[in-house]
Structures are given as C-alpha cells and as structure tokens.
Design a protein around this motif. Structure first.
Motif, short mmCIF file in Angstrom:
data_model
loop_
_atom_site.label_atom_id
_atom_site.label_comp_id
_atom_site.label_asym_id
_atom_site.label_seq_id
_atom_site.Cartn_x
_atom_site.Cartn_y
_atom_site.Cartn_z
N ARG A 16 0.93 -1.31 0.10
CA ARG A 16 -0.16 0.00 -0.12
C ARG A 16 0.85 1.20 -0.09
N ILE A 17 2.02 1.14 0.80
CA ILE A 17 2.77 2.46 0.80
C ILE A 17 3.70 2.57 -0.57
N MET A 18 4.01 1.39 -0.91
CA MET A 18 4.77 1.47 -2.39
C MET A 18 3.77 2.15 -3.54
N LYS A 19 2.43 1.63 -3.35
CA LYS A 19 1.53 1.98 -4.33
C LYS A 19 1.14 3.67 -4.38
N GLU A 20 1.02 3.97 -3.13
CA GLU A 20 1.00 5.40 -2.65
C GLU A 20 2.12 6.34 -3.32
N ALA A 21 3.20 5.71 -3.17
CA ALA A 21 4.57 6.55 -3.39
C ALA A 21 4.55 6.56 -5.00
N ARG A 22 4.25 5.67 -5.83
CA ARG A 22 3.80 5.50 -7.01
C ARG A 22 3.00 6.54 -7.56
N ARG A 23 1.78 6.56 -7.04
CA ARG A 23 0.71 7.30 -7.32
C ARG A 23 1.21 8.94 -7.09
N ARG A 24 1.65 9.13 -6.13
CA ARG A 24 2.47 10.54 -5.87
C ARG A 24 3.33 11.16 -6.66
N GLU A 38 3.64 9.95 -9.86
CA GLU A 38 2.87 10.53 -10.99
C GLU A 38 2.34 11.55 -11.24
N VAL A 39 1.55 12.04 -10.10
CA VAL A 39 0.72 13.13 -9.76
C VAL A 39 1.84 14.30 -9.99
N ASN A 40 2.94 14.19 -9.21
CA ASN A 40 3.92 15.35 -9.17
C ASN A 40 4.54 15.56 -10.80
N ARG A 41 4.73 14.27 -11.27
CA ARG A 41 5.29 14.33 -12.75
C ARG A 41 4.19 15.27 -13.70
N LYS A 52 1.86 17.28 -12.60
CA LYS A 52 1.85 18.78 -12.04
C LYS A 52 2.82 19.56 -12.77
N HIS A 53 4.07 19.15 -12.89
CA HIS A 53 5.23 19.87 -13.20
C HIS A 53 5.75 19.73 -14.57
N SER A 54 4.90 19.10 -15.56
CA SER A 54 5.27 19.00 -17.00
C SER A 54 4.20 19.72 -17.71
N LYS A 55 4.65 19.98 -18.83
CA LYS A 55 3.78 20.65 -19.87
C LYS A 55 2.46 19.95 -20.17
N PRO A 56 1.11 20.50 -20.29
CA PRO A 56 -0.12 20.19 -20.24
C PRO A 56 -0.16 19.03 -21.65
N GLY A 57 -0.44 17.85 -21.54
CA GLY A 57 -0.48 17.04 -22.66
C GLY A 57 0.73 16.34 -22.79
N SER A 58 1.90 16.61 -22.19
CA SER A 58 3.28 15.73 -22.75
C SER A 58 3.06 14.54 -21.91
N VAL A 59 2.73 14.14 -20.68
CA VAL A 59 2.47 13.16 -19.76
C VAL A 59 1.10 12.55 -20.05
N PRO A 60 1.26 11.21 -20.63
CA PRO A 60 -0.07 10.85 -20.99
C PRO A 60 -0.57 10.25 -19.49
N MET A 61 -1.99 10.28 -19.43
CA MET A 61 -2.51 9.47 -18.32
C MET A 61 -2.78 7.95 -18.72
N VAL A 62 -2.44 7.06 -17.99
CA VAL A 62 -2.47 5.76 -18.29
C VAL A 62 -3.29 5.06 -17.02
N SER A 63 -4.55 4.49 -17.66
CA SER A 63 -5.41 3.80 -16.58
C SER A 63 -4.72 2.39 -15.79
N GLU A 64 -5.24 2.08 -14.88
CA GLU A 64 -4.61 0.85 -14.04
C GLU A 64 -4.91 -0.52 -14.96
N LYS A 65 -6.06 -0.40 -15.76
CA LYS A 65 -6.10 -1.50 -16.59
C LYS A 65 -5.27 -1.68 -17.80
N LYS A 66 -4.63 -0.55 -18.46
CA LYS A 66 -3.76 -0.43 -19.37
C LYS A 66 -2.32 -0.47 -19.25
#
Length: 445
Positions: A408-416, A418-421, A423-437
């Motif tokens: 759970r801790i590791m998953k939360e760290a990965r999620r954080r 991704e959110v930071n990446r 937040k700090h990159s150009k809009p649309g440059s980092v694609p959002m990938v769903s858990e399924k894909k």
C-alpha cells in the motif's frame, strides 16, 4: 339484498402440527409499522455478525501424497471423485464423500506436470517429466491384473500441460509447442507455435470447443483456433502468466493468473484492455479456476492463501488460509459449486466450503426462509458503514498483513510520483494511463 359474511380459511391460522409455531395474522400496512427500518437494520446487523461467527470454511484434509501436490482434476460425471498428481510422479484418485484415497498409481518418473479427464469420464490422461503422455482407465485393474496404462506416447520434449476437448476424442499438450492429438494416433494431428519459449499451460474453451488458449514463459497469452490450425492472436503482459481459465458461461471471457500478484480477466474480442484487474494477493498467483456458475473464480497463490473473487469486482470477497498450508500450487472448484479443493507444497489436498458460513446438510423450510430473509437484509444494508466493516473484516496471517501494508505504501508513493510528474510537466506531454492498461504491453494479431 347484501348479506355480509365472515369467511375464514383455516390454512391461515391453524397449525399443521402441535410442534409448529402459532400462526399470527399480520397487517403489512407501513403506517402501522413506523419502526420497521430500524428493526430491520438490527436484524441485518445480527445476521452479519452471525455470518462471521459461523464462518468455518475448512472441511477436510486429504493426506497421503509423499511429495507436493502439483495438479488436480475433476471427474466430469462423478462429484465425489477427484484426481491429483504429485511431484514424485504419483497419481491418486480420491473419494470425497469417504475422504480417502481409493487408488494409487506410480504414473511417471519425476513430476506429474498435468492431468485431465476424458469428457465421458471413462479414462484420464497424465503428462510428466519423463516426456510421456499416458492414458489410464478410470476404474482400477481387475483381480490379479497389473496397473498398466491404456496407451503411452513418448515425445521428443518434456510436456508441461495437458487438456482434453469437451466433446470429442481430442486432447492438447504443451511444452515447446502446442500439439493437438487424436486419441487413436501416436503422432499429433497438428502442432502450433508462436515464439520460441516454452508454454506452461493450455486450456480448451468449454463453450466454443474448437478454441484454446495457452500461456508461455515469454509473457504471452496466445489464442488458437483448432479449425485453422494456426494461432489467432496474442497479448503480451508485463510479467509471465502462469495459467488461464475460461469462463464456463461466457464464451469470450477468460482469466489469467499472473506473476505480478494480479489476475486479469480479458474479453478475447478486445485484448488491448482487460475487463477487470483483480488485486489482493501479495505474491505470484499460480492457479485459477471458475465456479460452474461463471459468477466467481478461486485463485491459488504463492503467498500460502486462496482467494475467491467475484468476476466483476477487483477485490476478493473471501480469503482462506491455515497455519500448516504452504505455497498453494493448484486449485479446483467442484462441479456442484459448493466446495473448493486446493493442493499445496506440504503434500495435502484441502477441502473448503465455497460459502464459508453455509450450513451443510438438509435445511428445513423455515431454515431456508430465514436464510433467504437474512440474505436480503444483508443486501439491503450492505453499504451501511458498521455492517460493511463487519462483513469485510478478515483475519490474515501476519506475513500477508504486513506485505499488504508495505505494498500500500509503495503504491501510494508511485501514485504521488505520477501526480507530481503531471503537475510539473507541460499539459498533454505526460499521458494518463489507466490501471487496466498499465500491464498490457502489446496485442499481436
């Protein structure tokens, strides 16, 4: 002229026997029962608590093997008959009602890699490390006869799995390639391969019986059509799939047990995204088997537990474990949908109830009515926080519990991260990938 008469039916108020309860006439008008919902809530709470009190799923342990149990098979016609193959080449046939072994065969030298029964139940097939496929009679030898296989086929390579066609005298083996055999012939009708790695398991589709799926050690799940004698398509995942199981009610759906602790339910018409990712295990999932209803499946894992998942939910509804049970290698759901069997490293086959708190034996009509009423109450109030907490709570062994916290801790760290990446990159440059894909690398047709 109108004459008003009293008309009474004795069935409504007369007891059937002296031992029966007195019948009480009831008016179901809701205005007369203002506290109906609070009363039902208390009943639902009590029913949920009693369900947890009576949840004793373990029924029996079948011991007798002298090495780890590597594979299990169900008899297609007899509910009480189960076959098991061990790592020392021994095959045993068990009677579940008497809970004893009725026959022992020294089938192979080395592991028994796979076992399957013929669709009519007259014989069964085994494959082993000694590069042979053997067909055995289901009934034991007569008095004075020796235990001999009906047919033996010697192959060029080690076979790692076997499965029989659901309606015809055809079976498939896997190893370096997938071979389709006719029971009457000593060489395969056709051989299919896609890639160069060894294939760990092969399964026939129970509805569209000419389709079969296999999983290989190069992370592929490959689907074949027996009529074309060619592979149809394959999906490549992040990690290796150990085995697959087809849904017995929906022809297109299958579930794959993966090394990355997850199970993936796919629709073979759209392999690019799994229908559902089932996450709860904390180690590699080694086997999976569907309930005959097609609504649930059971998975066996290296983390010494088995879990029951609803097909449409990502989390398990039940987890079974014992202090003695080691890595669970194989699991089967019986054909009457009531019991689960699992074979593990420490030479035991265990029998569990599919519904942990179910009462075994014959139920009276009043018991059935009370059970149905309690079930409806639990469904009605299942989202209430207090009832939900009691219904969900399961006791887990300390190693599994601590690994869940760690993941759970590791998953939360990965999620954080991704959110930071994002937040700090150009809009649309980092694609959002769903858990399924995330876990599907590619689909090749």
């Amino acid at each position: 002229m109108k004459v008003k008469m009293l008309s009474r039916n004795p069935d409504n108020y007369v007891r059937e026997t002296k031992l029966d309860l007195q019948r009480v006439p009831r008016n179901y008008d809701p205005t007369l029962h203002p506290f109906e919902v609070p009363r039902e809530y208390v009943r639902a709470l009590n029913a949920t608590k009693l369900e947890r009190v009576f949840a004793k799923p373990f029924l029996a342990s079948l011991d007798g093997h002298r090495d780890g149990v590597n594979c299990l098979a169900k008899h297609p016609k007899s509910l009480a008959t189960v076959l098991s193959g061990a790592c020392d080449g021994e095959v045993r046939i068990w009677n579940l009602t008497k809970r004893n072994c009725i026959r022992t065969i020294q089938a192979h030298e080395g592991f028994v890699r796979g076992i399957c029964t013929r669709f009519c139940g007259s014989s069964f097939f085994t494959v082993g490390d000694d590069k042979t496929v053997k067909q055995w009679k289901m009934d034991g030898p007569g008095f004075g006869e020796e235990e001999e296989p009906l047919h033996t086929i010697l192959g060029k390579t080690v076979y790692t799995g076997i499965d029989h066609h659901w309606k015809e005298g055809i079976f498939a083996t896997c190893g370096q390639q997938v071979d389709i055999w006719d029971e009457q012939k000593t060489s395969p009708i056709c051989s299919m391969t896609w890639g160069f790695d060894s294939i760990s398991s092969v399964k026939f589709n129970p509805i569209e019986t000419f389709l079969l799926g296999s999983c290989a050690s190069d992370r592929n799940i490959v689907l074949y059509d027996m009529r074309q004698a060619t592979p149809l398509k394959k999906v490549i995942l992040d990690m290796r799939t150990n085995t697959i199981c087809w849904n017995p009610m929906e022809a297109f759906i299958f579930t794959a047990a993966n090394e990355d602790y997850n199970l993936y339910t796919f629709d073979m018409r759209a392999l690019d995204t799994p229908v559902m990712v089932h996450m709860d295990h904390v180690s590699a999932v080694l086997d999976v088997d569907y309930s005959p209803t097609g609504k649930e499946f059971v998975s066996a894992s290296f983390d010494k537990s088995i879990r029951i998942f609803p097909v449409d939910k990502s989390r398990s509804r039940e987890v079974y474990h014992t202090k003695r049970m080691q890595h669970v290698i194989c699991v089967k759901w019986t054909s009457d949908s009531k019991y689960i069997m699992c074979g593990s490293d420490e030479m035991n086959i265990r029998l569990w109830k599919a519904n942990a708190s179910e009462k075994l034996g014959v139920l009276t009509s009043r018991e059935k009515a009370a059970k149905d009423y309690n079930q409806k109450l639990k469904e009605k109030f299942r989202y209430h926080p207090h009832i939900k907490r009691i219904a969900r709570h399961r006791h887990l062994p300390k190693p599994i519990y601590s690994q869940i916290q760690e993941q759970r801790i590791m998953k939360e760290a990965r999620r954080r991260k991704e959110v930071n990446r994002l937040k700090h990159s150009k809009p649309g440059s980092v694609p959002m990938v769903s858990e399924k894909k995330k876990h599907v690398v590619a689909v090749v047709k």
